[in-house]
Design an enzyme around this catalytic site. Sequence first.
Site, mmCIF file in Angstrom:
data_model
loop_
_atom_site.group_PDB
_atom_site.id
_atom_site.type_symbol
_atom_site.label_atom_id
_atom_site.label_comp_id
_atom_site.label_asym_id
_atom_site.label_seq_id
_atom_site.Cartn_x
_atom_site.Cartn_y
_atom_site.Cartn_z
ATOM 1 N N GLY A 43 -23.396 40.733 8.025
ATOM 2 C CA GLY A 43 -24.175 41.939 8.261
ATOM 3 C C GLY A 43 -25.553 41.917 7.644
ATOM 4 O O GLY A 43 -26.504 42.482 8.205
ATOM 5 N N THR B 251 -14.789 42.683 12.084
ATOM 6 C CA THR B 251 -15.404 43.791 12.806
ATOM 7 C C THR B 251 -14.923 43.837 14.243
ATOM 8 O O THR B 251 -14.819 42.805 14.896
ATOM 9 C CB THR B 251 -16.938 43.624 12.826
ATOM 10 N N ARG C 94 -20.788 47.429 -1.454
ATOM 11 C CA ARG C 94 -21.546 46.739 -0.395
ATOM 12 C C ARG C 94 -21.313 47.418 0.966
ATOM 13 O O ARG C 94 -20.195 47.738 1.338
ATOM 14 C CB ARG C 94 -21.107 45.269 -0.327
ATOM 15 N N VAL C 95 -22.394 47.634 1.684
ATOM 16 C CA VAL C 95 -22.309 48.170 3.041
ATOM 17 C C VAL C 95 -22.975 47.161 3.966
ATOM 18 O O VAL C 95 -24.042 46.634 3.654
ATOM 19 C CB VAL C 95 -23.021 49.546 3.126
HETATM 20 N N1 ASP Z 1 -20.571 42.632 10.303
HETATM 21 C C1 ASP Z 1 -19.547 42.909 9.330
HETATM 22 C C2 ASP Z 1 -20.203 43.211 8.017
HETATM 23 O O1 ASP Z 1 -21.147 42.537 7.650
HETATM 24 C C3 ASP Z 1 -18.554 41.820 9.121
HETATM 25 C C4 ASP Z 1 -18.038 41.041 10.311
HETATM 26 O O2 ASP Z 1 -18.393 41.292 11.456
HETATM 27 O O3 ASP Z 1 -17.216 40.130 10.124
HETATM 28 O O4 ASP Z 1 -19.748 44.093 7.341
#
Ligand code: ASP
Length: 356
Positions: free
Chosen positions: A269, A215, A243-244
């Site tokens: 997340g 991210t 998946r979200v």
């Molecule tokens: N926060 C992101 C998610 O859960 C992943 C990440 O930051 O590595 O989709």
Amino acid sequence: MERRKFLQIPIAAVPAFLASRVFGQATLSPLPLKVKFPVVVSTWDSGITANNAAWPLLEKKGTALDAVEAAGRASEEEPSCCVGLRAWPDRDGRVTLDASIMDGDGGCGSVSFLERIKHPVSVARKVMETTPHVLLSGEGAQMFAVANGFPLEDGKLSPDAEKEWKKWLEKSQYKPVINIENRNVSELKNPPANAGGSDIAPPYRFDDGSFNHDTMATAALDSSGKLAGMVTTSGMAFKMRGRVGDSPIIGAGMFVDNEAGAAVSSGVGEEVIRICGTHTVVEQMRAGRSPEQACREAVRRIVKRDAAKAKQMQVGFLALSIKGEIGAFAIQKGFTYAVTNSEWPKGKVFEAKSYF
Ligand code: ASP
């Protein structure tokens, strides 16, 4: 006028004992770090790339909203980054993207489960500005993007992503990894050749093929004293199809309010969603906590639920208050962020303090 003067207290005002210790290339965050605005902050070492795109706009008195969108687009385009269409796919071999954008007056838009579109952050902004909705998902989000002139890309995996996905399929183990930045890779089994050697971190791959993080998130305070934020991500590598994560969920992966501040997150997340992470951070700032204290409180709530589980994962929060204070906090060491303003026009990387 008075408020502007107050906002421009320089970093030199931070006492030496609170200032930084050097950790690799990053500096451990002073508390609180108050800087001149306009200012832009982005997650991870590669936040420098995002900030480099945002800063020229902010410097010319551009809006925070334009600046964070530019930061998101740069991250989505950056070949050595971990988001966008070149990122790792879901377990079925498809790259699905989430993104959100928000201004400090409650304007927000997001997209989730979006395929074959290069700039999800700009689609999120279109959702915000041209529809009565906040979040468009999947096929509908893609149709909306195409109708608004975003090209439909071919959907092929990058050669690297394809290789790693095939490798992952051999075991098909779904487990979130601890997200860290490259300076800690010496502790790991397969450090990349240039670990710790450059200002911009390469995407680092773990033994199971996943990136060290997935991210990029940015918050900016512009010269008129207004905030905006954005998050863009491919989500957790090899996630279940459909998946979200937290990134497109307003109040989870990102929240902005001109009365208090902006907060963004990176990491697992699901844990961020469970505590409405960035909304928590902003509300803590509204209640008078510094950005770092506010981020620490959100992390504490995650750890409190299940400390053993939290030990195995990373979540980091990064916050920018309306007063121009910056702070961050993470579950694990290794959560870094980049700060760019007139004092650091090329950006400076800090490492957040951590719970463990
Ligand atoms: N926060 C992101 C998610 O859960 C992943 C990440 O930051 O590595 O989709």
